[in-house]
Design a protein around this motif. Structure first.
Motif, PDB file in Angstrom:
ATOM      1  N   VAL A 298      34.863  39.459  10.927  1.00 43.69           N
ATOM      2  CA  VAL A 298      34.525  38.144  11.782  1.00 43.69           C
ATOM      3  C   VAL A 298      32.972  37.704  11.213  1.00 43.69           C
ATOM      4  O   VAL A 298      32.068  38.400  10.993  1.00 43.69           O
ATOM      5  CB  VAL A 298      34.140  38.534  13.031  1.00 43.69           C
ATOM      6  CG1 VAL A 298      33.622  37.258  13.607  1.00 43.69           C
ATOM      7  CG2 VAL A 298      35.501  38.929  13.642  1.00 43.69           C
ATOM      8  N   ARG A 299      32.902  36.255  10.588  1.00 44.97           N
ATOM      9  CA  ARG A 299      31.870  35.843   9.951  1.00 44.97           C
ATOM     10  C   ARG A 299      31.093  34.635  10.885  1.00 44.97           C
ATOM     11  O   ARG A 299      31.749  34.198  11.638  1.00 44.97           O
ATOM     12  CB  ARG A 299      32.213  34.933   8.751  1.00 44.97           C
ATOM     13  CG  ARG A 299      30.974  34.577   7.833  1.00 44.97           C
ATOM     14  CD  ARG A 299      31.194  34.226   6.432  1.00 44.97           C
ATOM     15  NE  ARG A 299      32.163  33.016   6.530  1.00 44.97           N
ATOM     16  CZ  ARG A 299      31.777  31.757   6.676  1.00 44.97           C
ATOM     17  NH1 ARG A 299      30.354  31.603   6.678  1.00 44.97           N
ATOM     18  NH2 ARG A 299      32.647  30.575   6.705  1.00 44.97           N
ATOM     19  N   LEU A 300      29.947  35.048  11.310  1.00 50.20           N
ATOM     20  CA  LEU A 300      29.071  34.232  12.448  1.00 50.20           C
ATOM     21  C   LEU A 300      28.624  33.044  11.767  1.00 50.20           C
ATOM     22  O   LEU A 300      28.550  32.870  10.436  1.00 50.20           O
ATOM     23  CB  LEU A 300      28.189  35.396  13.124  1.00 50.20           C
ATOM     24  CG  LEU A 300      28.523  36.416  13.665  1.00 50.20           C
ATOM     25  CD1 LEU A 300      27.625  36.930  14.464  1.00 50.20           C
ATOM     26  CD2 LEU A 300      30.015  36.086  14.678  1.00 50.20           C
ATOM     27  N   THR A 301      28.454  32.304  12.440  1.00 49.25           N
ATOM     28  CA  THR A 301      27.673  30.751  12.025  1.00 49.25           C
ATOM     29  C   THR A 301      25.945  31.066  11.840  1.00 49.25           C
ATOM     30  O   THR A 301      25.253  30.441  11.370  1.00 49.25           O
ATOM     31  CB  THR A 301      27.605  29.847  13.071  1.00 49.25           C
ATOM     32  OG1 THR A 301      27.307  30.096  14.294  1.00 49.25           O
ATOM     33  CG2 THR A 301      29.187  29.264  13.083  1.00 49.25           C
ATOM     34  N   VAL A 302      25.595  32.445  12.083  1.00 48.78           N
ATOM     35  CA  VAL A 302      24.140  32.632  12.381  1.00 48.78           C
ATOM     36  C   VAL A 302      23.657  32.985  10.837  1.00 48.78           C
ATOM     37  O   VAL A 302      24.374  33.464   9.944  1.00 48.78           O
ATOM     38  CB  VAL A 302      23.967  34.136  13.034  1.00 48.78           C
ATOM     39  CG1 VAL A 302      22.628  34.708  12.940  1.00 48.78           C
ATOM     40  CG2 VAL A 302      24.154  33.498  14.637  1.00 48.78           C
ATOM     41  N   ASP A 303      22.610  32.242  10.594  1.00 49.97           N
ATOM     42  CA  ASP A 303      21.854  32.724   9.403  1.00 49.97           C
ATOM     43  C   ASP A 303      20.777  33.672   9.535  1.00 49.97           C
ATOM     44  O   ASP A 303      19.762  33.419  10.382  1.00 49.97           O
ATOM     45  CB  ASP A 303      21.212  31.304   8.757  1.00 49.97           C
ATOM     46  CG  ASP A 303      20.542  31.419   7.746  1.00 49.97           C
ATOM     47  OD1 ASP A 303      20.150  32.367   7.147  1.00 49.97           O
ATOM     48  OD2 ASP A 303      20.479  30.227   6.759  1.00 49.97           O
TER      49      ASP A 303
END
Lengths: 597, 125
Positions: free
Chosen positions: A227-232
């Motif tokens: 799962v890839r988050l939008t968080v940087d």
């Protein structure tokens, strides 16, 4: 009487034939009549079902930096019935596993009744230690091998590790001992992350060794997806470090910061204080584990004034330059008197009502709108309902329907009182203004990929609705730009090189016994930049900050935090600064007074 | 030679023995081959298992290393290192705005060998 040899041979033959017939009958009985029974018995003894465990998928940030991963570990198990030298084994195990020898000896001395031996014997399954790192487990095996000790086994296991410890803890969440997500993305995306165990039916010989040739039905495990988050994480690091500085300086009960990209609704960073280390969760209080950005509600205070102003402008009840009489700072309605902070104002334009954050001005806008229209806009901005962010436990906040309003609600709700809003809702409302009226669903999950790297799902931005016209939003933006100037309440939110728009909020805390608490405030600043083409929208909120009462305002406490975060974020995102906004007045004052630098 | 004498002589039925021998050889050989093949299957089974174990071990080692890399390269580790090296001689220093020069305009060289100049109209100080 003599029997002829021929007859004797006949008798003997008959007897043998009878014997064989008996055996044949028994054989038929066993092989045909009792076939199923004995086949099942044999299968029970030799056939086994092996479970092949699937690996849980990873969680990464937008750049692929792992936020949650698996680490193989071993469980050290002893079959005490096979142990010939328990004392030596205890010494080796204790030394490698960092356990007191007495404890290991006590475990190894455990006895159970053995059916096969008909006596008490060493317990066949004693767990000495779980979650033993691979290198240590190898050391144990090596030394046991050198001493020719049998009876110690290593079982393969896996633990979830969170390389960033406490960073982004409320978003990532954690799993329980059964591998089920309990909080955060680990919980909301559990079905994607968990994978599916495989199995294999196989046979074992009498020593228990698997006979690979007799493997039967087999299904490979399906590992969990990533799962890839939008968080940087770089932005998250900036937010967390600046929030730590603010917490150290003002010691609030709690603090929250959310960074979003207004055009898409993507959450770039989200941090709360207090927080905890995901790898050391024992003893952490429920309150600390709470993701306050979506689970806590506060009265938003003046940041809510954007809703009332936008509603009044959108209904064309006023223009940005329409004058409102702000009653010189004192306005009584329904038996309750409203005050403006500091000195009172006479006539203010609608634009200046926002810039000066006049309670009376915005209350008058509320009165112009009336119950139904104000309520409609409050709901259109997304207050009173969950934003739909992919995180568990989000609360809808509280927005009462007009029939439940008191006589003074129409003057209090416009300035952010009598409304319960989550920080997420507040920042999303500000994003709507930044996005020129388009309300987006906040997103924290960007995409899902399978273990081979193939993309299974990508979450596109979701527009909920156009809350107000583009032109009205533009007018509100113009007013919010003036808020971040010497004229407005958020001079300290200035970011060198960028035009910032935003709104401060200072709300008195509600007392659990009713009414409001004295000298206890929720201070906040919600803003975005660059104002003409917003890249980042952020909210900084501190609950019950310890500061002198003349400084306990959103513009004094939260705005400088926003400024520092935005300055660093702009550099990280490589946003080009404009020379015209490089040396705006107020920057030096911020650095001298409240700034960290 | 009389016919009686010939009847008592133990003549070997060579042809029959050969046939029986051949049958025994075929069946026996077949059975031995079957047993050998079966053993071979078990041997290959054990090899399969050993290879599976090796692959599993390699995967585990890989996962351990990946996990270690993730831990050592995490922001948390970076922060700890910064904290640890605060007093050290060779420390990680954050790049502040005061040491940044923003180039507002890109200077276009006349030819490739020319030394290019950059302009700093509004440095970010």
């Amino acid at each position: 009487m003599s029997v002829s040899p021929r007859r004797r041979a006949l008798y003997l033959g008959g007897l043998v034939a009878f014997g064989f017939t008996l055996f044949s009958c028994r054989l038929v009985y066993l092989q045909v009549s009792r076939h199923d029974y004995y086949a099942a018995l044999a299968a029970e003894k030799h056939s086994t079902r092996q479970t092949i465990y699937a690996r849980r998928g990873a969680i990464t940030d937008s750049a692929g930096i792992p936020l949650a991963a698996n680490e193989p570990v071993k469980t050290v198990v002893v079959d005490a019935s096979l142990l010939r030298n328990p004392d030596l084994a205890a010494g080796i195990l204790a030394r490698h596993l960092d356990l007191p020898k007495a404890v290991v000896q006590e475990k190894l001395a455990r006895q159970v009744w053995s059916e096969s031996k008909q006596r008490m014997d060493g317990a066949p399954y004693i767990v000495i230690k779980r979650e033993v790192p691979e290198n240590i487990a190898e050391g144990v095996l090596k030394e046991l091998g050198e001493n020719r000790l049998r009876g110690v086994f290593l079982e393969q296991d896996s633990i979830r590790v969170y390389p960033n410890g406490g960073m982004l803890c409320h978003v990532v969440g954690f799993i329980n001992h059964d591998g089920v997500g309990q909080e955060g993305v680990e919980r909301s995306m559990n079905d994607w992350l968990k994978g599916h165990d495989g199995f294999r039916y196989t046979e074992r010989d009498r020593t228990g060794k698997e006979m690979v040739a007799f493997r039967k039905l087999e299904r490979a495990p399906r590992d969990g997806n990533t799962v890839r988050l939008t968080v940087d994480m770089a932005l998250q690091d900036i937010v967390e470090s600046e929030l730590d500085v603010a917490v150290k300086q003002y010691r609030p009960k709690m603090a929250t910061c959310i960074l979003m990209r207004p055009s898409t609704g993507q959450i770039l960073a989200m941090a709360n204080r207090p927080h905890y280390d995901l790898n050391q969760r024992e003893g952490v209080k429920d309150e600390t584990r709470k993701n306050r950005a979506i689970m806590d509600q506060v009265e938003p205070g003046s940041t809510f004034k954007i809703v009332t102003t936008a509603a009044a402008l959108d209904h064309k009840l006023v223009r940005a330059d329409t004058s409102l009489n702000c009653e010189n700072g004192k306005f009584t309605y329904g038996g309750s008197t409203l005050h403006d902070h500091g000195h009172g104002y006479g006539d203010l334009t609608v634009n200046d009502v926002l810039v000066k954050s006049s309670n009376i001005g915005v209350a008058k806008l509320g009165l112009m709108l009336g119950d139904q229209r104000l309520y409609e806009y409050v709901r259109r901005f997304g207050f009173g309902e969950r934003t739909g962010v992919q995180l568990p436990g989000e609360i809808p906040g509280i927005v009462h329907a007009p029939h439940r309003w008191s006589k003074i609600s129409i003057t209090h709700i416009p300035m952010g009182h009598e409304v319960g809003a989550t920080p997420m809702q507040v920042v999303n409302a500000m994003c709507t203004i930044a996005n020129r009226g388009r309300l987006m669903t906040p997103q924290i999950v960007a995409s899902i990929t399978d273990p081979s790297g193939q993309r299974l799902a990508e979450f596109a931005p979701v527009e909920v609705r156009q809350v107000m016209s583009h032109e009205v939003a533009e007018k509100v933006v113009q007013a919010l730009m003036e808020v971040v100037s010497k004229k407005g309440t958020a001079e300290k939110a200035h970011v060198p090189g960028f035009q910032v728009a935003g709104k401060t909020g200072t709300a008195q805390k509600i007392s659990p016994t009713g009414g409001y608490e004295h000298n206890k405030y929720v201070v906040s600043f919600a803003g975005f930049f660059p104002a003409d083409k917003p890249e980042i929208c952020a909210l900084v909120l501190l609950d019950d900050a310890v500061a002198p009462s003349n400084l306990n305002y959103g513009g004094q406490i939260a705005a400088p935090v926003f400024s520092r975060i935005a300055t660093r974020a702009a550099r990280h995102l490589n946003l080009t600064p404009s020379p015209e906004f490089m040396k705006l007045p107020g920057v030096l004052a911020q650095n001298e007074n409240g700034g960290r630098r | 030679m009389s016919s009686n004498r010939r009847r008592n002589a133990n003549l070997l039925p060579v042809a029959r023995i050969l046939v029986i021998g051949a049958i025994i050889l075929i069946f026996g050989g077949g059975a031995l081959y079957y047993v050998n093949a079966k053993n071979e299957v078990h041997r290959y089974g054990q090899r399969v298992k050993a290879l599976e174990h090796e692959i599993q071990s390699a995967l585990i080692r890989d996962e351990v290393v990946m996990s270690r890399i993730a831990k050592l390269s995490s922001y948390e580790a970076l922060r700890k290192r910064q904290q640890h090296e605060k007093e050290a001689f060779a420390q990680l220093v954050p790049v502040n705005d005061s040491v940044l020069v923003r180039i507002q305009e890109r200077a276009v060289p006349v030819n490739a060998s020319e030394v290019r100049t950059v302009s700093n109209l509004q440095p970010a100080r």
